[in-house]
Design a protein around this motif. Structure first.
Motif, mmCIF file in Angstrom:
data_model
loop_
_atom_site.group_PDB
_atom_site.id
_atom_site.type_symbol
_atom_site.label_atom_id
_atom_site.label_comp_id
_atom_site.label_asym_id
_atom_site.label_seq_id
_atom_site.Cartn_x
_atom_site.Cartn_y
_atom_site.Cartn_z
ATOM 1 N N ARG A 70 0.825 -1.214 0.000
ATOM 2 C CA ARG A 70 0.000 0.000 0.000
ATOM 3 C C ARG A 70 0.854 1.256 0.000
ATOM 4 N NH1 ARG A 70 -2.177 0.003 5.170
ATOM 5 N NH2 ARG A 70 -3.383 -1.850 4.665
ATOM 6 N N GLY A 71 2.024 1.150 0.631
ATOM 7 C CA GLY A 71 2.905 2.313 0.750
ATOM 8 C C GLY A 71 2.425 3.313 1.770
ATOM 9 N N LYS A 72 1.587 2.830 2.697
ATOM 10 C CA LYS A 72 0.999 3.728 3.692
ATOM 11 C C LYS A 72 0.554 2.912 4.896
ATOM 12 C CE LYS A 72 -3.091 5.297 2.796
ATOM 13 N NZ LYS A 72 -4.209 6.050 2.171
ATOM 14 N N LEU A 73 0.764 3.468 6.090
ATOM 15 C CA LEU A 73 0.302 2.855 7.331
ATOM 16 C C LEU A 73 -1.016 3.481 7.740
ATOM 17 C CD1 LEU A 73 0.871 1.151 9.978
ATOM 18 C CD2 LEU A 73 1.922 3.238 10.884
ATOM 19 N N ASN A 74 -2.015 2.666 8.007
ATOM 20 C CA ASN A 74 -3.287 3.163 8.526
ATOM 21 C C ASN A 74 -3.263 3.014 10.042
ATOM 22 O OD1 ASN A 74 -4.266 3.695 5.931
ATOM 23 N ND2 ASN A 74 -5.075 1.627 5.713
ATOM 24 N N CYS A 75 -3.193 4.135 10.746
ATOM 25 C CA CYS A 75 -3.005 4.117 12.193
ATOM 26 C C CYS A 75 -4.212 4.733 12.890
ATOM 27 C CB CYS A 75 -1.736 4.876 12.580
ATOM 28 S SG CYS A 75 -1.165 4.541 14.267
ATOM 29 N N GLU A 108 -9.669 -1.958 8.857
ATOM 30 C CA GLU A 108 -9.668 -0.548 8.434
ATOM 31 C C GLU A 108 -8.369 0.128 8.851
ATOM 32 O OE1 GLU A 108 -12.165 3.629 9.188
ATOM 33 O OE2 GLU A 108 -12.868 1.752 10.087
ATOM 34 N N ILE A 109 -7.824 -0.271 10.001
ATOM 35 C CA ILE A 109 -6.539 0.245 10.461
ATOM 36 C C ILE A 109 -5.590 -0.931 10.701
ATOM 37 C CG2 ILE A 109 -7.453 2.374 11.468
ATOM 38 C CD1 ILE A 109 -7.472 1.021 14.185
ATOM 39 N N ASP A 110 -4.289 -0.646 10.609
ATOM 40 C CA ASP A 110 -3.265 -1.665 10.792
ATOM 41 C C ASP A 110 -2.833 -1.786 12.250
ATOM 42 O OD1 ASP A 110 -3.003 -2.056 7.904
ATOM 43 O OD2 ASP A 110 -2.028 -0.086 7.908
ATOM 44 N N MET A 111 -2.955 -0.713 12.984
ATOM 45 C CA MET A 111 -2.599 -0.691 14.400
ATOM 46 C C MET A 111 -3.412 0.392 15.085
ATOM 47 S SD MET A 111 1.159 1.241 14.345
ATOM 48 C CE MET A 111 1.160 1.608 16.118
ATOM 49 N N LEU A 112 -3.561 0.265 16.396
ATOM 50 C CA LEU A 112 -4.290 1.255 17.176
ATOM 51 C C LEU A 112 -3.340 1.837 18.212
ATOM 52 C CD1 LEU A 112 -7.088 2.548 17.793
ATOM 53 C CD2 LEU A 112 -7.468 0.672 19.403
ATOM 54 N N ALA A 113 -3.156 3.143 18.174
ATOM 55 C CA ALA A 113 -2.313 3.839 19.155
ATOM 56 C C ALA A 113 -3.174 4.947 19.753
ATOM 57 C CB ALA A 113 -1.058 4.413 18.490
ATOM 58 N N ARG A 114 -3.986 4.558 20.732
ATOM 59 C CA ARG A 114 -5.056 5.466 21.157
ATOM 60 C C ARG A 114 -5.435 5.270 22.624
ATOM 61 N NH1 ARG A 114 -9.885 5.902 22.650
ATOM 62 N NH2 ARG A 114 -11.325 7.498 21.910
ATOM 63 N N ASN A 115 -4.603 5.648 23.548
ATOM 64 C CA ASN A 115 -4.987 5.644 24.965
ATOM 65 C C ASN A 115 -5.867 4.447 25.320
ATOM 66 O OD1 ASN A 115 -4.667 8.510 23.891
ATOM 67 N ND2 ASN A 115 -4.484 8.861 26.080
ATOM 68 N N THR A 116 -5.423 3.274 24.976
ATOM 69 C CA THR A 116 -6.215 2.070 25.183
ATOM 70 C C THR A 116 -5.569 1.191 26.250
ATOM 71 O OG1 THR A 116 -7.061 2.096 22.921
ATOM 72 C CG2 THR A 116 -7.123 -0.009 24.078
ATOM 73 N N THR A 117 -6.349 0.836 27.260
ATOM 74 C CA THR A 117 -5.830 0.057 28.375
ATOM 75 C C THR A 117 -5.735 -1.429 28.020
ATOM 76 O OG1 THR A 117 -6.799 1.605 29.945
ATOM 77 C CG2 THR A 117 -6.201 -0.553 30.784
ATOM 78 N N TRP A 118 -4.623 -2.015 28.349
ATOM 79 C CA TRP A 118 -4.380 -3.448 28.162
ATOM 80 C C TRP A 118 -5.129 -4.210 29.247
ATOM 81 C CZ3 TRP A 118 1.365 -5.380 27.457
ATOM 82 C CH2 TRP A 118 1.358 -6.746 27.155
ATOM 83 N N THR A 119 -6.115 -4.990 28.841
ATOM 84 C CA THR A 119 -6.876 -5.826 29.787
ATOM 85 C C THR A 119 -6.923 -7.261 29.274
ATOM 86 O OG1 THR A 119 -9.068 -5.591 28.757
ATOM 87 C CG2 THR A 119 -8.383 -3.841 30.289
#
Length: 339
Positions: A31-36, A94-105
């Motif tokens: 794709r040449g692009k990261l969907n974050c 829709e996104i490749d990774m999520l970097a969004r104030n998300t708590t690991w549970t």
């Protein structure tokens, strides 16, 4: 601004299993692009600046991954997500990774079929109140109205805290941080609750931040972490070790100022050499070239530089390192070895 609770979400889990069948690393390269995936707007963590460019602590991690994989920290499509939409966006591809104030549970890791790739911010839930309210402790909030984001563990933590302390409250449901700001400033609620980092970010945007107080109680553990889908370990490794590279670079003394000099020739520090790719073949193990970590660090600096620029004590957010200091400085940051 994190932590949607979707126990038994068969749709999300099913999407996750299907979307993860593809090799995300190959998809991103092709794709040449990261969907974050990022938040809809939290100053210091992820928000567009005056020119419409996304900036912030979480944004910097997205840029580091794009630099490592694509040799271009700007090759990113930032996808704003709410507490309710973020997991579906990731599970569906829709996104490749999520970097969004998300708590690991546990439930998110196991039941929702996501893989957390390391904690990038150790946080905890707290409360903000107007100074004029005259409250110095969360235990003084008996009978208060409290703005809280719906469908989140913030909501559950709030109920647990008031129940444990045998005090009552009236929730004022909100969907986004922007709505929470508006409701709180309009006097629709006596207190606003979310992660302490989010409260500090929110307060920094107020016209008179000094008129608002962060109460001392921390009522939960909130290890905030980037995440990817289950079933694609190669891509998880790339995101995990990009974060580790930023953390390890700070500990090793690799900065945006000296990285060029350090990588020009192999020195007598073997781990520095391995991080920068002048020794060994760690990049090949990840499906990348040997300068992947060098590019990730150059995109915005090491972890400490990213922290200070976006949310540190010298920024408008004004957060101390605290638990987010290196382990050598009494914090919890610790990268596994690069070898």
């Amino acid at each position: 601004m994190k932590k949607s609770v979707i126990f038994g979400a068969l749709t999300v889990a099913g999407l996750s299993a299907g979307a993860a069948a593809a090799a995300t690393l190959d998809d991103v390269k092709a794709r040449g692009k990261l969907n974050c995936g990022v938040t809809t707007g939290l100053v210091g963590f992820a928000a567009p600046d005056a020119n419409g460019e996304w900036q912030g602590f979480d944004v910097a991690l997205c840029r580091a991954v794009a630099a490592a994989v694509l040799d271009d920290p700007t090759a990113i499509e930032f996808v704003p997500t709410t507490g309710k939409t973020r997991f579906t966006a990731l599970a569906s591809g829709e996104i490749d990774m999520l970097a969004r104030n998300t708590t690991w549970t546990l439930s998110r890791d196991v039941d929702l079929k996501f893989e957390f790739t390391g904690v990038n911010y150790y946080d905890g839930q707290g409360f903000m109140v107007p100074k004029a309210l005259g409250v110095s402790s969360a235990k003084d909030l008996d009978g208060a109205t409290v703005c809280v984001q719906t469908g989140t563990t913030t909501e559950l933590n709030l109920a647990d805290y008031f129940r444990k302390n045998n005090i009552s409250y009236e929730p004022v449901p909100i969907e986004t941080n922007a709505e929470g700001n508006q409701q709180y400033l309009a006097g629709a609620c006596d207190a606003y609750t979310t992660d302490m980092s989010g409260l500090a970010s929110t307060r920094a945007t107020f016209e008179t931040p000094g008129d608002h107080v962060l109460l001392p109680e921390i009522i939960s553990k909130e290890p905030l972490a980037p995440l990817v889908r289950h079933g694609d370990s190669e891509w998880a490794d790339v995101v995990r070790w990009t974060l580790n590279a930023l953390i390890a670079a700070e500990e090793a003394g690799i900065t945006s100022a000296n990285i060029g000099e350090l990588s020009a020739q192999a020195g007598d520090a073997p781990e520095v050499n391995r991080i920068l790719g002048t020794e060994g073949n760690l990049g090949e193990m990840l499906g990348l070239d040997n300068e992947w970590a060098k590019r990730a660090i150059m995109a915005g600096g090491n972890y400490g530089e990213i922290f200070e620029k976006n949310i540190g004590e010298g920024s408008p957010i004004g957060l101390a390192r605290g638990l987010n200091a290196q382990w050598t400085d009494g914090g919890l940051l610790y990268s596994p070895p690069f070898r």
